[in-house]
Design a protein around this motif. Structure first.
Motif, PDB file in Angstrom:
ATOM      1  N   ALA A  46      52.078  54.149  66.049  1.00 31.58           N
ATOM      2  CA  ALA A  46      50.720  53.928  65.555  1.00 31.58           C
ATOM      3  C   ALA A  46      50.686  53.898  64.030  1.00 31.58           C
ATOM      4  O   ALA A  46      49.918  53.142  63.428  1.00 31.58           O
ATOM      5  CB  ALA A  46      49.791  55.023  66.076  1.00 31.58           C
ATOM      6  N   ARG A  47      51.539  54.704  63.421  1.00 39.29           N
ATOM      7  CA  ARG A  47      51.541  54.819  61.959  1.00 39.29           C
ATOM      8  C   ARG A  47      52.280  53.671  61.275  1.00 39.29           C
ATOM      9  O   ARG A  47      51.852  53.181  60.223  1.00 39.29           O
ATOM     10  CB  ARG A  47      52.185  56.153  61.568  1.00 39.29           C
ATOM     11  CG  ARG A  47      52.194  56.442  60.067  1.00 39.29           C
ATOM     12  CD  ARG A  47      52.755  57.814  59.762  1.00 39.29           C
ATOM     13  NE  ARG A  47      54.194  57.906  60.060  1.00 39.29           N
ATOM     14  CZ  ARG A  47      54.719  58.546  61.079  1.00 39.29           C
ATOM     15  NH1 ARG A  47      53.944  59.171  61.944  1.00 39.29           N
ATOM     16  NH2 ARG A  47      56.036  58.568  61.255  1.00 39.29           N
ATOM     17  N   THR A  48      53.400  53.227  61.852  1.00 39.83           N
ATOM     18  CA  THR A  48      54.277  52.288  61.156  1.00 39.83           C
ATOM     19  C   THR A  48      54.238  50.866  61.691  1.00 39.83           C
ATOM     20  O   THR A  48      54.716  49.952  61.027  1.00 39.83           O
ATOM     21  CB  THR A  48      55.734  52.785  61.213  1.00 39.83           C
ATOM     22  OG1 THR A  48      56.177  52.817  62.588  1.00 39.83           O
ATOM     23  CG2 THR A  48      55.845  54.185  60.604  1.00 39.83           C
ATOM     24  N   ARG A  49      53.721  50.656  62.903  1.00 41.96           N
ATOM     25  CA  ARG A  49      53.651  49.331  63.523  1.00 41.96           C
ATOM     26  C   ARG A  49      54.998  48.608  63.489  1.00 41.96           C
ATOM     27  O   ARG A  49      55.144  47.532  62.904  1.00 41.96           O
ATOM     28  CB  ARG A  49      52.596  48.470  62.825  1.00 41.96           C
ATOM     29  CG  ARG A  49      51.187  48.997  62.936  1.00 41.96           C
ATOM     30  CD  ARG A  49      50.732  49.024  64.369  1.00 41.96           C
ATOM     31  NE  ARG A  49      49.366  49.525  64.535  1.00 41.96           N
ATOM     32  CZ  ARG A  49      48.809  49.795  65.696  1.00 41.96           C
ATOM     33  NH1 ARG A  49      49.504  49.618  66.803  1.00 41.96           N
ATOM     34  NH2 ARG A  49      47.587  50.236  65.778  1.00 41.96           N
ATOM     35  N   ASP A  51      58.488  46.571  64.902  1.00 44.20           N
ATOM     36  CA  ASP A  51      58.753  45.446  65.794  1.00 44.20           C
ATOM     37  C   ASP A  51      59.410  45.914  67.086  1.00 44.20           C
ATOM     38  O   ASP A  51      59.164  45.358  68.159  1.00 44.20           O
ATOM     39  CB  ASP A  51      59.681  44.433  65.115  1.00 44.20           C
ATOM     40  CG  ASP A  51      59.108  43.886  63.833  1.00 44.20           C
ATOM     41  OD1 ASP A  51      57.987  43.355  63.870  1.00 44.20           O
ATOM     42  OD2 ASP A  51      59.774  44.009  62.785  1.00 44.20           O
ATOM     43  N   PRO A  75      47.902  49.402  72.475  1.00 44.25           N
ATOM     44  CA  PRO A  75      48.483  49.040  71.181  1.00 44.25           C
ATOM     45  C   PRO A  75      47.566  49.266  69.994  1.00 44.25           C
ATOM     46  O   PRO A  75      47.958  49.066  68.851  1.00 44.25           O
ATOM     47  CB  PRO A  75      48.799  47.547  71.351  1.00 44.25           C
ATOM     48  CG  PRO A  75      47.815  47.075  72.372  1.00 44.25           C
ATOM     49  CD  PRO A  75      47.605  48.230  73.312  1.00 44.25           C
ATOM     50  N   GLY A  76      46.333  49.675  70.237  1.00 46.48           N
ATOM     51  CA  GLY A  76      45.428  49.981  69.127  1.00 46.48           C
ATOM     52  C   GLY A  76      44.992  48.773  68.330  1.00 46.48           C
ATOM     53  O   GLY A  76      44.638  48.880  67.156  1.00 46.48           O
ATOM     54  N   GLY A  77      45.014  47.596  68.961  1.00 41.32           N
ATOM     55  CA  GLY A  77      44.562  46.400  68.270  1.00 41.32           C
ATOM     56  C   GLY A  77      45.624  45.741  67.417  1.00 41.32           C
ATOM     57  O   GLY A  77      45.416  44.651  66.899  1.00 41.32           O
ATOM     58  N   GLY A  78      46.767  46.382  67.243  1.00 37.08           N
ATOM     59  CA  GLY A  78      47.835  45.808  66.439  1.00 37.08           C
ATOM     60  C   GLY A  78      48.842  45.070  67.299  1.00 37.08           C
ATOM     61  O   GLY A  78      48.700  44.974  68.519  1.00 37.08           O
ATOM     62  N   PRO A  79      49.889  44.535  66.681  1.00 38.05           N
ATOM     63  CA  PRO A  79      50.934  43.851  67.448  1.00 38.05           C
ATOM     64  C   PRO A  79      51.642  44.822  68.384  1.00 38.05           C
ATOM     65  O   PRO A  79      51.824  46.000  68.054  1.00 38.05           O
ATOM     66  CB  PRO A  79      51.879  43.320  66.364  1.00 38.05           C
ATOM     67  CG  PRO A  79      51.617  44.179  65.165  1.00 38.05           C
ATOM     68  CD  PRO A  79      50.171  44.548  65.233  1.00 38.05           C
TER      69      PRO A  79
END
Length: 232
Positions: A46-49, A51, A75-79
Motif C-alpha cells: 500500500a505504501r510503495t506500490r 510492480d 488494490p486501493g485504486g492503484g495498479p
C-alpha cells in the motif's frame, strides 16, 4: 517497460530477504521494501506500490496466502502488483491456494540468481512465471471437482468464449507453449497470442497460470486424464 521493476520482498527470514535483495540489486532491480510477515507485506504494498511482490507462503501470523488475497482483493485504486509466491517445497498445497487467490506463479527458495531476476522481469511484463505444465501438475494434484462453491474462483463461466478459444484454453491448460499451440491449430504465433489475450480478458484473469487453474476447476480439463469433457 524501460524502468527497473520495483519489488517488495516478504519473508520471515532476514537472511533470505537480504540474499534476494542483493541478487535483485545486482541485476538492476529496485527493492523498495521488505516485510517479515503478511501484515507488513500488505502495508508495504500500500505504501510503495511495487510492480512485483516476492511472497513467502508460510510466515508467522498473517501468512503469504492471506496477504496475497488481501493485496489482490483490495488494490486501493492503484495498479495491481504481480505476486510470486515463495516456497521451500514443490507442489505445496498452499501454493495451489495462492494461485487460486490470484498469484502469478511460484518460485522455490533455492532458485538460481539468474532465474530469480528473470522471473521478476517476466511477471512484471504481464506473463505468468510458470510453465503451464508445472501449473497443470500442481492443479491435477489438488483440484477437486467437489470443491465448495463458496470458495471457488469467480471466473467460472466459459460461455463467453468462442469454440476456438475454448480449444486454445484446453490445450494451454495441458501444457502447450505458444509455438505448440500455433502448430496444433495451424495458426501464427501472433494469432495464438491474440486468442490467449482474449481468453484472459473475457474470463478476467491476470495470466496463463490463472487460466490453467480455471480450466481444471470448470471441468474443461479433467485432473488426472488426458482430455477434458470437450475432447472426449
Amino acid at each position: 517497460m524501460s524502468e527497473a521493476p520495483r519489488v517488495v520482498i516478504a519473508d520471515d527470514q532476514a537472511l533470505v530477504r537480504t540474499g534476494f535483495r542483493m541478487i535483485l540489486a545486482a541485476d538492476g532491480i529496485d527493492v523498495v521494501a521488505e516485510a517479515a510477515d503478511g501484515d507488513e507485506a500488505v502495508a508495504a504494498v500500500a505504501r510503495t506500490r511495487p510492480d512485483v511482490v516476492l511472497m513467502d507462503v508460510r510466515m508467522p501470523g498473517t501468512d503469504g496466502l492471506e496477504a496475497t488475497r488481501r493485496i489482490l482483493g483490495d488494490p486501493g485504486g492503484g495498479p495491481v502488483p504481480r505476486i510470486l509466491d515463495l516456497t521451500t517445497y514443490d507442489l505445496d498445497r498452499y501454493v495451489y491456494a495462492a494461485l487460486r487467490a490470484g498469484a502469478s506463479g511460484f518460485l522455490l527458495k533455492d532458485v538460481t540468481p539468474e532465474h530469480l531476476a528473470a522471473a521478476v522481469r517476466l511477471v512484471r511484463e504481464g506473463d505468468a512465471l510458470l510453465a503451464p505444465s508445472i501449473t497443470r501438475r500442481l492443479v491435477e494434484r489438488f483440484a477437486s471437482p467437489a470443491a465448495d462453491p463458496a470458495t471457488a474462483p469467480v471466473h467460472r463461466d466459459l460461455a463467453a468464449l468462442t469454440p476456438r478459444e475454448r480449444e486454445v484454453l484446453q490445450a494451454l491448460a495441458r501444457g502447450r507453449s505458444n509455438a505448440e499451440l500455433a502448430a496444433r491449430f495451424q495458426l501464427s504465433e501472433a494469432t495464438v497470442k491474440t486468442h490467449v489475450a482474449r481468453i484472459l480478458s473475457k474470463l478476467r484473469l491476470r495470466d496463463r497460470a490463472q487460466a490453467v487453474v480455471v480450466a481444471y476447476e470448470t471441468g474443461l480439463v479433467a485432473p488426472g486424464s488426458g482430455a477434458g469433457p470437450a475432447e472426449r
